[in-house]
Design a protein around this motif. Sequence first.
Motif, PDB file in Angstrom:
ATOM      1  N   LEU A  87      -5.615  33.043  51.025  1.00 17.35           N
ATOM      2  CA  LEU A  87      -6.502  32.678  52.393  1.00 17.35           C
ATOM      3  C   LEU A  87      -6.342  34.079  53.313  1.00 17.35           C
ATOM      4  O   LEU A  87      -7.271  34.437  53.905  1.00 17.35           O
ATOM      5  CB  LEU A  87      -5.859  31.751  53.247  1.00 17.35           C
ATOM      6  CG  LEU A  87      -6.083  30.445  52.703  1.00 17.35           C
ATOM      7  CD1 LEU A  87      -4.994  29.425  53.135  1.00 17.35           C
ATOM      8  CD2 LEU A  87      -7.376  30.063  53.060  1.00 17.35           C
ATOM      9  N   ALA A 120     -13.837  32.492  52.308  1.00 18.08           N
ATOM     10  CA  ALA A 120     -12.592  32.157  52.492  1.00 18.08           C
ATOM     11  C   ALA A 120     -11.939  32.928  53.677  1.00 18.08           C
ATOM     12  O   ALA A 120     -11.195  32.211  54.485  1.00 18.08           O
ATOM     13  CB  ALA A 120     -11.668  32.562  51.161  1.00 18.08           C
ATOM     14  N   ILE A 140     -10.321  31.333  57.208  1.00 16.96           N
ATOM     15  CA  ILE A 140      -9.096  31.620  57.780  1.00 16.96           C
ATOM     16  C   ILE A 140      -9.331  32.405  59.296  1.00 16.96           C
ATOM     17  O   ILE A 140      -8.590  31.931  60.270  1.00 16.96           O
ATOM     18  CB  ILE A 140      -8.222  32.298  56.996  1.00 16.96           C
ATOM     19  CG1 ILE A 140      -6.585  32.294  57.512  1.00 16.96           C
ATOM     20  CG2 ILE A 140      -8.551  33.752  56.982  1.00 16.96           C
ATOM     21  CD1 ILE A 140      -6.258  30.975  57.239  1.00 16.96           C
TER      22      ILE A 140
END
Lengths: 333, 268
Positions: free
Chosen positions: A97, B130, B134
């Motif tokens: 992430l 991705a 975040i």
Amino acid sequence: MHMADALITPIVGGAMWATSTGVASYSVKKVQQDLDEKKIPLMGIMGAFVFAAQMINFTIPGTGSSGHIGGGILLAILLGPHAGFITMASILAIQALFFADGGLLALGANIFNLGFYTCYLAYPLIYKNIVKKEMTKTRIFVGSFLSAIIGLQFGAFSVVLETLFSGKTELPFNIFVLMMQPIHLAIGIVEGLLTAAVVTFVWNARPEILQSSSVKISNGVSYKKVMVILLCATVFIGGILSWYASSNPDGLEWSIENVMGTPELETSGGIYDTLSNLQEKTAFLPDYSFKIDSEAKIESNSPINGGTSLSGIVGILLTLAFATSIGLISYRY
Amino acid sequence: MANIGNSTYELRYLDELSQKDTLVHNIHPLIKLIVSLSYIVLAVSYGKYDIMGLLPLIIYPIIIFNLGDIPFLPIAKRTLIVLPLVLGLGIFNPIMDRNLVTLFGNFSLIGGWLSYITLIIKSLLTVVSALLLISTTGIEKIIQAMSQIKISKIIVMQFLLTYRYISVLLEEITNIWTAYSLRAPAQKGIHYQSWGPLLGQLLIRSYDRAQRIYNGMVLRGFNGDFYRLNNNKLLFKDITYGVLWILFFLLVRFYNIPMLLGSIMTGV
């Protein structure tokens, strides 16, 4: 050796997600069974420790390549295999992430490659067996050294298999294996030495840390049950996601073709037929990639089809212009 | 060793980005997680020669960058980090795959190059999505989404604690590294004989610190649960956001948009 999303197909990614989820729920069950509350913050800090340790890249002498430690075996030794696996999973999730290392779709594969082989294969079969009789400095050193190397070899091989099954690259199996295994042997030796050095240091300074993590050995939940569940999950997910399967020869088919002369292995009867029938029925996505090989040659001999070619180029330009204008409009907003 | 300082910075940077108050930031984390995962699955599901079909996917990051007010260059820089891996593994495509592939009409290209470029585009798109997830969501909300889809409490807590301890540990490493380089000034890297003791020291210090932190948590009434004040309910705008994106993804997957637009414009 983190897999990236682009290298993996939804089927392989999904199957590995299912597998890793299965292993994770098994380890959660085991950790809950003998949960020592104090272990929770320790797991957190060990996760951060391995996370930081993974950032240090060692140069592998003579190859020009570099690698970092996986840390799975260190976690298994210090926390026990179940807590070790969960910790590894959370480290990889954070990396995916926040650092774009590995990917969300490839996360399952990465957790399996770096966590499963070290915590559930190398640790119980190698490390445990070596230190079973008595814990001495030499035994701990040899045990952690060997299990780090072997765990990493399995992980690297698993990367090779996942890449080939996905067929996103044209890497032939034998070349890839010859590339991956030796380099990960070298990395494994460095990781093994490092792990062994850290574990023996901890053993000298605080032997109780090592003892507390290695007292309990599995009982309760049976491996058989877990394996059956895993298998079902894999088949289920694989079946659903195979809708996406592309009809282009993938890497594995490619290597089979080279070896056997035909793109598919001759298989007949039973479950194989049933499954391929099922797949034909469920594959509803049209395959509209470009025509390949012989068709292409025929087409290039045919009269030039200016219309299609022009509309292709115009279409691409329009899409890009559309994307840019959407960008500009939403920027205003 | 410089990259340890960097990663502390990276974590803080993404944390700060995720604190903004925009349309995208205010969408329910679970919806954003689903949209991101669908986007990634969609991106990798394209055929290996299908550059044209992939192109419309670029619209998703463009919109999120703008609506989420995310600066482009820092995220692009982080995206490039993964490129060497894909470049290295994909380099065999042009070598092994010599098939001629017809692009439009009579324009052909060696398939290997086409699939190599497709692979690179796919990897950039997946990584960007991705990172956008975040930087528009943040760790707390990701954790909230995780516990909402009933992921085990142990895993959720492990994820949060690991993340929280990383900065603590990185500071500890910086201290050790400073101390080491002051005592061994003319040395490149850490001598291999010190690896064990240094890492071992770090580990034991961290272990003790973890114990102290845990005691502190227990004294303040920690019993394994995190309590949150914010409301986790799915709102109409969250569902609309999710549905719109999924519709867009389906549209892009089933129709070759560039080809369609081109045909309409040229009337072929």
